[in-house]
Scaffold this active site. Structure first.
Site, PDB file in Angstrom:
ATOM      1  N   LYS A  52      -1.340  -3.770  13.095  1.00 20.63           N
ATOM      2  CA  LYS A  52      -1.406  -3.290  11.497  1.00 20.63           C
ATOM      3  C   LYS A  52      -1.751  -2.112  11.517  1.00 20.63           C
ATOM      4  CE  LYS A  52      -1.598  -4.059   7.235  1.00 20.63           C
ATOM      5  NZ  LYS A  52      -0.536  -4.199   6.375  1.00 20.63           N
TER       6      LYS A  52
ATOM      7  N   GLY B 104       0.735  -1.125   0.178  1.00 13.25           N
ATOM      8  CA  GLY B 104       0.108   0.047   0.134  1.00 13.25           C
ATOM      9  C   GLY B 104       0.697   1.251   0.012  1.00 13.25           C
ATOM     10  N   ASN B 105       2.199   1.306   0.509  1.00 14.03           N
ATOM     11  CA  ASN B 105       2.766   2.363   0.759  1.00 14.03           C
ATOM     12  C   ASN B 105       3.658   2.567  -0.782  1.00 14.03           C
ATOM     13  OD1 ASN B 105       2.434   3.368   3.448  1.00 14.03           O
ATOM     14  ND2 ASN B 105       3.567   1.696   4.030  1.00 14.03           N
TER      15      ASN B 105
ATOM     16  N   LYS C 259       6.284  -9.681   5.950  1.00 16.10           N
ATOM     17  CA  LYS C 259       6.956 -10.000   4.806  1.00 16.10           C
ATOM     18  C   LYS C 259       7.705 -11.261   4.623  1.00 16.10           C
ATOM     19  CE  LYS C 259       6.543  -5.174   2.875  1.00 16.10           C
ATOM     20  NZ  LYS C 259       5.595  -4.755   3.969  1.00 16.10           N
TER      21      LYS C 259
ATOM     22  N   LYS D 154      -1.683  -8.225   4.156  1.00 18.06           N
ATOM     23  CA  LYS D 154      -1.654  -8.688   2.579  1.00 18.06           C
ATOM     24  C   LYS D 154      -0.553  -9.557   2.074  1.00 18.06           C
ATOM     25  CE  LYS D 154       1.703  -5.991   0.408  1.00 18.06           C
ATOM     26  NZ  LYS D 154       2.250  -5.941   1.453  1.00 18.06           N
TER      27      LYS D 154
END
Length: 308
Positions: A121, A9-10, A263, A205
């Site tokens: 989050k 998203g970033n 991640k 995500k």
């Protein structure tokens, strides 16, 4: 090659940047160049983050006092439509012969997940300390430090099952670039009545993308973000980028839960369970990452960790 891309998203909205539609569209236009290159000769499924977008929607919803604010699962669905539309348009402008589809994706979570007791989050825009403290008092939000700023945090339970996975497979097999599991998917759970309902949370995500990659039989999971690789001793004079690493070696390192941790966890889980390749790195280096020339590559075929 079948590739699941987890787009941060970033990477769609730069840190500290004004959250305007124009800025988001411009960032997605830049992202589309790398995504189009990947999709030219590969089957590509795009998952994406929505932290900045869903946080903004939550703020906008809370500003209207005529009704109760919409829950996060509904706001998540709204953000998925927004980002999917922008991605379809901009990647489609570059690949005019491809078919595209954005799919709202419900993902099951366990309502007893311990994540509900420890929100980690990040969502929404960044704030200075004074503003975050005021919003925490006014709205009851929980904030944590995100670099030099502060951001709202919410629960991030583990994804358990993707309800629309058979539809996603059908679309892939019909040569469609699929945009799905947006924002980590829409968090849902079964109630005592046996019915499915939304959950007040945001699924990470990257974890959702790893589950998606396993279930659609992907060859590679690419976690594309705004950093060029995963680093050891980040922010110190001794920092080194990890170029290649095995899942077991990668999983032995410790990284922050609120940023790189999920991640790394997703990359390790996919590479270890499937024998496929996981990559973490900058969006602009996507093709070079597949070739092992950029980013961090996680593969069981790596015998010794390579640092640069």
């Amino acid at each position: 090659m079948r590739i699941v891309v987890a787009l941060g998203g970033n990477a769609l909205l730069q840190r500290g940047q004004d959250m305007t539609a124009e800025n988001q569209m411009e960032n997605i236009r830049k992202a589309a160049k790398s995504l189009a290159k990947l999709a030219e000769n590969n089957e590509v499924v795009i998952a994406h983050g929505n932290g900045p977008q869903v946080g903004l929607l939550a703020l906008q919803a809370s500003a209207y006092e005529g009704v109760d604010p919409y829950p996060l699962d509904v706001l998540g669905a709204e953000s998925v439509g927004q980002i999917g539309y922008m991605l379809e348009q901009q990647v489609g402008n570059l690949l005019t012969d491809k078919k595209f589809a954005t799919l709202l994706t419900q993902i099951e979570v366990d309502p007893r997940d311990p994540a509900f007791q420890n929100p980690t989050k990040f969502i929404g825009p960044v704030y200075d300390k004074e503003t975050s403290e005021r919003l925490a008092e006014e709205k009851g939000y929980v904030f944590k430090a995100d670099g030099e700023y502060f951001r709202r945090v919410v629960a991030s339970p583990l994804p358990q099952r993707i309800f629309e996975v058979d539809v996603i497979k059908t679309l892939i097999e019909n040569e469609t670039v699929v945009i799905c599991a947006g924002g980590g998917g829409i968090p849902t759970a079964y109630g005592e009545d046996g019915g499915l309902h939304g959950v007040e949370a945001v699924i990470d995500k990257d974890r959702a993308a790893a589950l998606l990659a396993r279930e659609v039989g992907a060859d590679a999971l690419m976690i594309l973000t705004d950093v060029d690789a995963v680093y050891l001793d980040w922010g110190t004079e001794d920092q080194k980028a990890i170029r290649k690493v095995s899942p077991n070696a990668f999983g032995a390192f410790e990284f922050p839960d609120g940023s790189m941790g999920p991640k790394v966890e997703a990359a390790v889980e996919f590479a270890r369970s499937t024998g496929g390749v996981s990559c973490i790195g900058n969006l602009e280096d996507a093709i070079e990452m597949l070739e092992g020339k950029a980013g961090t590559t996680v593969t069981s075929r790596c015998k010794e960790t390579e640092l640069v």
